[in-house]
Enzyme design. Structure first.
Site, PDB file in Angstrom:
ATOM      1  N   ALA A   6      33.178  54.965  29.249  1.00  0.00           N
ATOM      2  CA  ALA A   6      32.390  56.086  28.577  1.00  0.00           C
ATOM      3  C   ALA A   6      31.405  55.409  27.643  1.00  0.00           C
ATOM      4  CB  ALA A   6      33.271  56.858  27.734  1.00  0.00           C
ATOM      5  N   LYS A  49      28.702  70.647  23.081  1.00  0.00           N
ATOM      6  CA  LYS A  49      28.276  70.591  24.358  1.00  0.00           C
ATOM      7  C   LYS A  49      29.201  71.833  25.330  1.00  0.00           C
ATOM      8  CE  LYS A  49      29.789  66.229  24.467  1.00  0.00           C
ATOM      9  NZ  LYS A  49      30.058  65.123  25.060  1.00  0.00           N
ATOM     10  N   ASN A  85      35.835  62.696  23.205  1.00  0.00           N
ATOM     11  CA  ASN A  85      36.148  62.138  24.668  1.00  0.00           C
ATOM     12  C   ASN A  85      37.689  62.274  24.758  1.00  0.00           C
ATOM     13  OD1 ASN A  85      34.711  61.696  26.727  1.00  0.00           O
ATOM     14  ND2 ASN A  85      33.634  59.956  25.865  1.00  0.00           N
ATOM     15  N   GLY A  90      28.791  63.674  29.681  1.00  0.00           N
ATOM     16  CA  GLY A  90      28.972  63.623  28.204  1.00  0.00           C
ATOM     17  C   GLY A  90      28.488  62.222  27.500  1.00  0.00           C
ATOM     18  N   ASP A  91      28.495  61.433  28.403  1.00  0.00           N
ATOM     19  CA  ASP A  91      28.039  59.911  27.964  1.00  0.00           C
ATOM     20  C   ASP A  91      26.515  59.834  28.088  1.00  0.00           C
ATOM     21  OD1 ASP A  91      30.736  59.327  27.867  1.00  0.00           O
ATOM     22  OD2 ASP A  91      30.875  58.695  29.888  1.00  0.00           O
ATOM     23  N   ASP A  93      29.745  57.407  37.682  1.00  0.00           N
ATOM     24  CA  ASP A  93      29.724  57.773  36.310  1.00  0.00           C
ATOM     25  C   ASP A  93      28.157  57.282  35.577  1.00  0.00           C
ATOM     26  OD1 ASP A  93      32.162  58.215  36.986  1.00  0.00           O
ATOM     27  OD2 ASP A  93      33.202  56.877  35.370  1.00  0.00           O
ATOM     28  N   TYR A 103      44.575  56.465  35.996  1.00  0.00           N
ATOM     29  CA  TYR A 103      44.347  55.240  35.190  1.00  0.00           C
ATOM     30  C   TYR A 103      45.175  54.269  35.563  1.00  0.00           C
ATOM     31  CZ  TYR A 103      41.140  58.032  31.969  1.00  0.00           C
ATOM     32  OH  TYR A 103      40.210  58.739  31.365  1.00  0.00           O
ATOM     33  N   TYR A 104      44.609  52.976  35.563  1.00  0.00           N
ATOM     34  CA  TYR A 104      45.525  51.819  35.646  1.00  0.00           C
ATOM     35  C   TYR A 104      44.972  50.739  34.666  1.00  0.00           C
ATOM     36  CZ  TYR A 104      46.706  53.308  40.270  1.00  0.00           C
ATOM     37  OH  TYR A 104      47.328  54.057  41.453  1.00  0.00           O
TER      38      TYR A 104
HETATM   39  O1  KDG Z   1      33.123  59.746  30.414  1.00  0.00           O
HETATM   40  C1  KDG Z   1      33.401  59.012  31.592  1.00  0.00           C
HETATM   41  C2  KDG Z   1      34.346  58.108  31.307  1.00  0.00           C
HETATM   42  O2  KDG Z   1      35.557  59.030  31.583  1.00  0.00           O
HETATM   43  C3  KDG Z   1      34.648  57.268  32.669  1.00  0.00           C
HETATM   44  O3  KDG Z   1      33.499  56.490  32.990  1.00  0.00           O
HETATM   45  C4  KDG Z   1      35.977  56.330  32.672  1.00  0.00           C
HETATM   46  O4  KDG Z   1      35.886  55.534  30.261  1.00  0.00           O
HETATM   47  C5  KDG Z   1      36.405  56.309  31.263  1.00  0.00           C
HETATM   48  C6  KDG Z   1      37.621  56.954  30.758  1.00  0.00           C
HETATM   49  O5  KDG Z   1      38.395  56.384  29.730  1.00  0.00           O
HETATM   50  O6  KDG Z   1      37.869  58.155  31.377  1.00  0.00           O
END
Ligand code: KDG
Length: 320
Positions: A37, A229, A169, A261-262, A298, A107-108
């Protein structure tokens, strides 16, 4: 005197984006991209012409090398605070392909290089060289170490006169409990000049439903400006003088909402740094969000300043 515009801290990752519809477990073909992000926002700001420094740690592995190479291509991102380690690996994640709505992600990243960045290294960052500190709620979720580093940096940034933007986030899967997530993020909100949750995040953090009530909650806690948002509808902005809905810009086809959002944050912060009003800045944020949802990565679709201006003109808006 500030040498750079913005500093931020976070975890960059490699993302594998499904090239076919269906459950992640069934997908055979993925394409590789760059994610994270705060890095997305840094790239957005850099392409709009702002100088940015990004605090992170990469593993000495192919993912870390790839991320470093990508960052090198972004001319306005300074790499002084990017550390490398051979002790931990770089995180990555999988993202599904969807026709509508948000994709599935997996996620990993547990115990990754970024989660293990040395807190002394972070505390030695020269915040006085910057005008603005951008924080997201992902970074403090990565480890106790990162949580303490972020809170310390926020306090030092205030001392040194930086303005602070905070995008909560929410990533509940990265926190030990929802209670802790809400407590920590609402604490960081109290120090923020600008908080920018999406409406769903605002509801979770405040237990309120309407944008006006959510904004009021944060303003009462000490946040100076609240930007909520609202997806394609745009956003709602409130401070002690203004309370206004700002319409979103139309796009033909939404391909991928991740990163919107970013992109919004990059546009909004850019406006603020250029001395625009909060409403003008929110309009720029809306435009950035509209552009990025038409791209699958992204951050690949993040525009340069002239591309952004062209898009805004084609939507008959005069905001920058
Ligand atoms: O906001 C986008 C992000 O969600 C993505 O790029 C990956 O940083 C990330 C996350 O932690 O989800």
């Amino acid at each position: 005197m500030s040498l750079y515009d913005v500093i931020t801290i976070g975890e960059p990752m490699v993302v594998f984006i499904a090239e076919e519809f269906g459950k992640l477990k069934d997908v055979k073909l993925f394409s590789k991209g760059l994610a994270g992000a705060e890095l997305n926002t840094s790239i957005g700001l850099s392409r709009l012409g702002h100088s940015v420094s990004y605090i992170t740690q990469l593993g000495c592995d192919p993912f870390g090398e790839y991320i470093y190479d990508c960052i090198e291509k972004e001319s306005n991102i300074n790499k002084d605070y990017i550390k490398k380690t051979s002790k931990y690996t770089t995180g990555f994640y999988l993202k599904s392909k969807v026709l509508n709505g948000d994709p599935d992600i997996f996620y990993y990243r547990e115990n990754s290089a970024a989660a293990n960045i040395n807190s002394k290294f972070v505390q030695n960052v020269k915040l006085e060289h910057f005008k603005h500190f951008h924080v997201t709620g992902i970074t403090p979720s990565l480890s106790e170490n990162m949580l303490n580093s972020v809170i310390n940096l926020v306090k030092i940034a205030i001392d040194k006169g930086l303005s602070i933007s905070f995008d909560p986030n929410l990533r509940p899967q990265l926190w030990e409990s929802q209670e802790k997530m809400v407590e920590v993020l609402n604490y960081i909100a109290t120090f923020s000049d600008y908080i920018m949750p999406n409406i769903e995040e605002g509801k979770i953090l405040t237990n309120k439903d309407r944008p006006e009530e959510i904004a009021e909650f944060f303003l009462n806690k000490g946040t100076k400006n609240v930007v909520i948002k609202l997806g394609e509808k745009g956003c709602f902005v409130k401070n002690h003088n203004i309370s206004e809905y700002i319409k979103g810009l139309k796009v033909n086809r939404v391909v991928d909402t991740v990163g919107a959002g970013d992109a919004f944050a990059a546009g909004f912060i850019s406006g603020i740094l250029k001395g625009k009003t909060i409403i003008e800045s929110a309009n720029i944020g809306n435009a950035m969000g509209a552009i990025i949802v038409t791209h699958k990565g992204d951050n690949e679709g993040l525009p340069t300043l002239s591309e952004l201006e062209k898009f805004i003109k084609s939507n008959n808006k005069v905001i920058i």
